[in-house]
Design a protein around this motif. Sequence first.
Motif, PDB file in Angstrom:
ATOM      1  N   ASN A  89       0.813  -1.218   0.000  1.00  0.00           N
ATOM      2  CA  ASN A  89       0.000   0.000   0.000  1.00  0.00           C
ATOM      3  C   ASN A  89       0.845   1.266   0.000  1.00  0.00           C
ATOM      4  O   ASN A  89       0.361   2.352   0.323  1.00  0.00           O
ATOM      5  N   GLU A  90       2.118   1.113  -0.361  1.00  0.00           N
ATOM      6  CA  GLU A  90       3.042   2.253  -0.319  1.00  0.00           C
ATOM      7  C   GLU A  90       3.147   2.955  -1.664  1.00  0.00           C
ATOM      8  O   GLU A  90       3.001   2.345  -2.723  1.00  0.00           O
ATOM      9  N   LYS A  91       3.442   4.257  -1.617  1.00  0.00           N
ATOM     10  CA  LYS A  91       3.768   5.033  -2.798  1.00  0.00           C
ATOM     11  C   LYS A  91       5.275   5.270  -2.824  1.00  0.00           C
ATOM     12  O   LYS A  91       5.935   5.257  -1.794  1.00  0.00           O
ATOM     13  N   PHE A  92       5.802   5.492  -4.033  1.00  0.00           N
ATOM     14  CA  PHE A  92       7.205   5.855  -4.146  1.00  0.00           C
ATOM     15  C   PHE A  92       7.406   7.251  -3.570  1.00  0.00           C
ATOM     16  O   PHE A  92       6.579   8.145  -3.785  1.00  0.00           O
ATOM     17  N   SER A  93       8.489   7.451  -2.836  1.00  0.00           N
ATOM     18  CA  SER A  93       8.729   8.749  -2.207  1.00  0.00           C
ATOM     19  C   SER A  93      10.215   9.075  -2.172  1.00  0.00           C
ATOM     20  O   SER A  93      11.050   8.201  -1.910  1.00  0.00           O
ATOM     21  N   PHE A  94      10.536  10.335  -2.433  1.00  0.00           N
ATOM     22  CA  PHE A  94      11.914  10.803  -2.317  1.00  0.00           C
ATOM     23  C   PHE A  94      12.328  10.937  -0.848  1.00  0.00           C
ATOM     24  O   PHE A  94      13.514  11.124  -0.556  1.00  0.00           O
ATOM     25  N   ASN A  95      11.374  10.855   0.057  1.00  0.00           N
ATOM     26  CA  ASN A  95      11.679  11.008   1.484  1.00  0.00           C
ATOM     27  C   ASN A  95      12.226   9.730   2.113  1.00  0.00           C
ATOM     28  O   ASN A  95      12.734   9.761   3.230  1.00  0.00           O
TER      29      ASN A  95
END
Length: 334
Positions: A150-156
Motif C-alpha cells: 500500500n506504499e507510494k514511491f517517495s523521495f523522502n
Amino acid sequence: MGNSEIQVQFFHHVRNLLPPYKSLVDEVSDLLEISNDSAYRRIRGEKFIDLEEIKKISQHFNISLDQVFNLQTNAIVFHGKLNSFTKDSFDDWFEDVLKQIQMFHIQKKKHMYYLVKDLPPFYHLYFPELASFKFFFWMKSILHNESLKNEKFSFNNLLYYKLKDTSTKMINLFNQIPTTEIWNEEGINVTIRQIELYNDMGLIPSQKELKILFEQLLDVVNHLEKMAEFGLKFPMGKEPTAESAPYTMYVNDFVIGDNTIIAELDNVQITYLNHSVMYFIGSMDPKFNEAMFYNLHNLIKKSTMVSTVGEKERIRFFNKLRKKIEIKLAAIEE
C-alpha cells in the motif's frame, strides 16, 4: 580413457573455474572435509573419489558432468536463483548480481556482451532517486513485497541508501569490465513506461518528482553517448582515464534485445538468460555457448557500430532516445 584420467580431467575443469587467488587443494579439502594430502591424491587421480564427493563438488561449482566428460546428450545445464517471495528477496538478488560482477572482475581476461532490452540496471545507480525508483518498482510490482503493498514511491525514503555500499561497489566494478552492448531505440522504453505507469497509478506523489526521474534518465542517456564517443567506460560526471575499460556500442534497428548477457572469461564462457523480468540463469555448457557466440557475432555483423566511429549514426540514435524522454518532460505540468 581410464578412471584416473577422467578424475584428473574432472579436477582440471574445477581448477579452471576458480579465480586465480584460490587454491584448488584448499577448496577441495574444505569442501570434502579432508586433509590437504588426501585432496592432492584425489586431484592427481591416485585416490578415487566416490559418487557422494562428485555430487558435493559438482553442486558447489555448478558443474555439469555432461560438459566435463563430453557426454553426448541434448541436456543443457543452467544454474541460477528464483524469487523466494520473502522480504529479503531483493537484497538477495542484489547481492547475487554483485557476486557475479566480482567474479567477472577478478578474471585476467574478461569481456561482457549485453543484448539490451531494458536499460542495464547498473546505469540507474548513478542517481539515488532513479535507482530507488527502479528498486521500488521491482520490489513492489515484480517481487510482490508485502511491505510495499500500500506504499507510494517517495523521495523522502529512498531505498538506494540502504544499499548504497553494494551499489557503489557494483557500479565501480562494472565500469572496469570491458563491455559490448547491442542496443535498439526500444531499449529506453521499459524504464519510461514504468515511470509513466506509476505516475498514472498515483504512486509518484508529485510532478516535481516525476520531472526529476525523467531528467535523471536523460542524464544517463547523455552519459552513455559520451562513453560511446570515447569508446571507454567511466563514472558519471568524470572523464576517461588510461585505466578506463573499453566500451563498444552497436545499434541494431531490426532486432530487439532480450537482456541476454554473455561473458567471455579466462577459461570459460557463460551465457546468462533473463527470466521472470529481473532474474538470470547461467550456463557454461561449451556447445550451448559456442552456438550463442556464433549468433552473437552474426548479430554484430548486422549491426551498426556507434562507439568511437560512426558519429553521424551515433548522434542520430541518441537524439531518438533523448526525444522520447523530452516528450515526457514537456508534458509535465509545472
